[in-house]
Design a protein around this motif. Structure first.
Motif, short mmCIF file in Angstrom:
data_model
loop_
_atom_site.label_atom_id
_atom_site.label_comp_id
_atom_site.label_asym_id
_atom_site.label_seq_id
_atom_site.Cartn_x
_atom_site.Cartn_y
_atom_site.Cartn_z
N ARG A 209 30.38 -180.76 12.27
CA ARG A 209 30.02 -180.46 10.88
C ARG A 209 29.11 -181.54 10.29
NH1 ARG A 209 35.16 -179.31 11.96
NH2 ARG A 209 35.97 -177.22 11.55
N GLN A 210 29.44 -182.80 10.56
CA GLN A 210 28.61 -183.88 10.03
C GLN A 210 27.21 -183.84 10.63
OE1 GLN A 210 30.85 -187.81 9.57
NE2 GLN A 210 32.30 -186.66 10.82
N LEU A 211 27.11 -183.50 11.91
CA LEU A 211 25.81 -183.38 12.55
C LEU A 211 25.01 -182.25 11.93
CD1 LEU A 211 23.78 -184.13 14.74
CD2 LEU A 211 25.06 -182.69 16.33
N CYS A 212 25.66 -181.12 11.73
CA CYS A 212 24.99 -179.98 11.09
C CYS A 212 24.56 -180.34 9.67
CB CYS A 212 25.93 -178.78 11.09
SG CYS A 212 25.19 -177.25 10.47
N LEU A 213 25.40 -181.06 8.94
CA LEU A 213 25.09 -181.45 7.57
C LEU A 213 23.90 -182.41 7.54
CD1 LEU A 213 25.74 -181.45 4.58
CD2 LEU A 213 27.48 -183.19 4.99
N ARG A 214 23.86 -183.34 8.49
CA ARG A 214 22.75 -184.28 8.53
C ARG A 214 21.43 -183.56 8.81
NH1 ARG A 214 22.27 -187.53 12.30
NH2 ARG A 214 21.19 -189.20 11.20
N ILE A 215 21.45 -182.60 9.73
CA ILE A 215 20.23 -181.85 10.03
C ILE A 215 19.76 -181.06 8.81
CG2 ILE A 215 19.29 -179.99 11.44
CD1 ILE A 215 21.11 -180.91 13.70
N LEU A 216 20.70 -180.41 8.14
CA LEU A 216 20.34 -179.62 6.96
C LEU A 216 19.87 -180.52 5.81
CD1 LEU A 216 23.23 -177.03 7.15
CD2 LEU A 216 20.79 -176.52 7.32
N ASN A 217 20.49 -181.68 5.65
CA ASN A 217 20.00 -182.61 4.63
C ASN A 217 18.58 -183.08 4.95
OD1 ASN A 217 22.23 -182.55 2.96
ND2 ASN A 217 23.23 -184.31 3.93
N GLY A 218 18.32 -183.29 6.24
CA GLY A 218 16.96 -183.67 6.64
C GLY A 218 15.97 -182.56 6.36
N SER B 238 33.97 -173.33 7.34
CA SER B 238 35.03 -173.92 8.16
C SER B 238 36.33 -173.16 8.02
CB SER B 238 35.23 -175.38 7.78
OG SER B 238 34.08 -176.15 8.07
N ASP B 239 36.49 -172.44 6.93
CA ASP B 239 37.71 -171.65 6.75
C ASP B 239 37.68 -170.36 7.55
OD1 ASP B 239 38.66 -173.56 5.01
OD2 ASP B 239 37.98 -172.51 3.20
N THR B 240 36.47 -169.90 7.94
CA THR B 240 36.36 -168.64 8.67
C THR B 240 35.89 -168.85 10.12
OG1 THR B 240 34.10 -168.36 7.82
CG2 THR B 240 35.90 -167.34 6.58
N ALA B 241 35.01 -169.80 10.35
CA ALA B 241 34.51 -170.08 11.70
C ALA B 241 35.26 -171.27 12.27
CB ALA B 241 33.01 -170.34 11.67
N SER B 242 36.03 -171.02 13.32
CA SER B 242 36.87 -172.08 13.87
C SER B 242 36.17 -172.94 14.91
CB SER B 242 38.14 -171.48 14.48
OG SER B 242 37.80 -170.55 15.49
N ASP B 243 35.10 -172.41 15.52
CA ASP B 243 34.43 -173.13 16.61
C ASP B 243 33.29 -173.97 16.04
OD1 ASP B 243 33.44 -174.07 18.95
OD2 ASP B 243 32.67 -172.16 19.69
N TRP B 244 33.56 -175.26 15.88
CA TRP B 244 32.54 -176.18 15.39
C TRP B 244 32.20 -177.23 16.44
CZ3 TRP B 244 29.53 -176.18 11.07
CH2 TRP B 244 29.82 -175.22 10.10
N ALA B 245 32.41 -176.90 17.70
CA ALA B 245 32.04 -177.83 18.76
C ALA B 245 30.53 -177.99 18.80
CB ALA B 245 32.56 -177.33 20.11
N GLU B 246 30.08 -179.08 19.40
CA GLU B 246 28.64 -179.34 19.45
C GLU B 246 27.90 -178.24 20.19
OE1 GLU B 246 26.07 -182.68 21.64
OE2 GLU B 246 27.28 -183.49 19.98
#
Length: 466
Positions: free
Chosen positions: A365-374, A398-406
């Motif tokens: 999630r943090q990786l995805c957030l960093r990319i979107l912030n960029g 995150s409440d609906t999608a459980s798979d947040w693996a890289e």
């Protein structure tokens, strides 16, 4: 002598072919003797190969056949094909260069490209003598690979990541010491820094940071009123009300000097601090001590400092903050006549929740957030989507999608784009921590349309954002 005449007679019997051969042989001898002088080394080599082949053909044509060898004719034909191949494979002598050729350019001038016309692949010939390298097929990267590659380019330069917090903390200490000596009656708490840089979510450049000025209130003299219960009807804002004035009249609290209509005015507090920043603090002296130049921004509604160092340029925004009843309120009133409102901040809860979820399932999630912030930082039309709106979308997913693996980063990235477009179409993005709050309420219709258009195109081609 008799043998000579016998041989001559035999050649004459062959219809005078011997005399012709003798003449050709003498011509070949003269050519070979003078070839190096006339044609040069390479030309003489070519002529020698050709002459040898022709002489071998003539010798086989004039030599008597062996009547007892049935394969003689076939053998003669095979040798003839070999001689012809020898002549064809002989290298051609270089063309003699003329004087007028020296004035011509080695490469023909490039033909101007007509707009809309595809370039002619024949217009760029390979240089003479260059080895012909077989081009390998271009490998098409998947969205997953592009995202991971793009994330590696978002890292803040190391010098900024280390220098900026150190410099900001030094300014923070100097400012707190000044306010304690200038305004000892105001019980500010301990100043602290905040922002994506300190939480590992900053991208591209460490050029801004937040400086929090805690306003310490006596819970017995102050209470909170939701903005939903006021004339603004906005649950994102709160009002800080002075209570029990009958028992504790004005003056009992050091913050009573900033009251407007029984409410602690964020606007009045900001104006007072702005005057102190601009007119009372000796920033040149502080900057000289810290090895930088510090200038307060006079025209800004925010409390902002511009810092210029030899290696970095930094913007520091100051926020008076009230923490009561599990709420974090910033002195950021909306534009308009209402000046007593305090904006509720969810930043601390957002970062804490994202890190907690990632720690629970080793998510990205943090990786995805960093990319979107960029992405939002690099796209001017998406600036207002960066930070809280994107974070809240990720938390909702995150409440609906459980798979947040890289390994699922591309799928989650695509899903975040789809959710953002759907929210922009409705003009509504509910806060993860308070469903009554619409995070898009402060956007103009033109801004929503522009952001929606950019993201709608990116759904089919996410690479446009990278």
């Amino acid at each position: 002598m008799a043998a000579f005449w016998q041989q001559r007679g035999r050649r004459q019997e062959n219809g005078g072919l011997g005399s012709v051969i003798d003449g050709l042989g003498s011509v070949f001898d003269v050519l070979l003797a003078n070839a190096r002088l006339v044609l040069g080394v390479s030309g003489a080599a070519v002529l020698a190969i050709a002459t040898l082949a022709v002489k071998r053909l003539i010798d086989r044509a004039t030599s008597p056949r062996d009547e007892g060898d049935p394969k003689a004719e076939q053998k003669s034909l095979e040798e003839s094909w070999q001689d012809l191949a020898l002549i064809k494979t002989a290298p051609k002598p270089p063309k003699k260069q003329r004087r007028e050729d020296l004035s011509e350019p080695l490469l023909s001038p490039a033909r101007p490209v007509v707009p809309g016309e595809a370039p002619d692949p024949r217009g760029c010939p390979a240089p003479l003598g260059a080895p012909q390298v077989k081009s390998s097929p271009v490998r098409c990267l998947t969205l997953q690979e592009k995202l991971l590659s793009h994330s590696s380019q978002l890292a803040v330069p190391e010098i900024q990541a280390s220098l900026v917090p150190q410099l900001a903390r030094s300014i923070c200490t100097q400012l707190q010491n000044f306010l304690r000596s200038k305004c000892p009656e105001l019980p500010f708490g301990r100043f602290f820094l905040s922002g994506a840089l300190l939480d590992g979510l900053e991208v591209l450049a460490a050029d801004h940071i937040h400086l929090m000025l805690p306003v310490v209130l006596d819970a017995g003299l102050w209470s909170l009123i939701s903005g939903e219960d006021t004339v603004v009807r906005n649950p994102q804002y709160w009002m800080v009300k002075r209570i029990d004035l009958g028992y504790f009249p004005r003056g009992c609290s050091p913050w009573d000097r900033f009251i407007v209509g029984r409410y602690l005015s964020s606007n009045v507090l900001n104006e007072t601090l702005h005057k102190l920043l601009v007119a009372s603090i000796n920033w040149p002296a502080i900057g000289g001590l810290l090895g930088c130049a510090i200038h307060p921004v006079v025209a800004s509604r925010e409390l902002k400092l511009e810092v210029k160092h030899d290696q970095v340029e930094l913007s520091i925004t100051l926020f008076p903050v009230v923490e009561m009843e599990d709420k974090v309120l910033l002195a950021v009133p909306p534009e308009g006549l209402v000046e007593n409102l305090w904006l509720e901040s969810f930043y601390r809860a957002e970062v804490s929740r994202v890190k907690e979820l990632d720690a629970g399932d080793s998510g990205a999630r943090q990786l995805c957030l960093r990319i979107l912030n960029g992405v939002c930082r690099s796209q001017p039309s998406l600036h207002k989507l960066g930070g809280s709106p994107v974070t809240h979308v990720i938390l909702h997913l995150s409440d609906t999608a459980s798979d947040w693996a890289e390994e699922s980063l591309a799928d989650r990235f695509q899903q975040v784009l789809e959710e953002l477009v759907a929210s922009l179409e409705k003009g509504v993005l509910l806060s993860y921590f308070n469903p009554k709050i619409n995070l898009f309420s402060g956007l103009l219709e033109e801004e929503i349309d522009e952001m929606g258009f950019v993201l709608y195109r990116a759904i089919s081609e996410p690479e446009l954002l990278l």
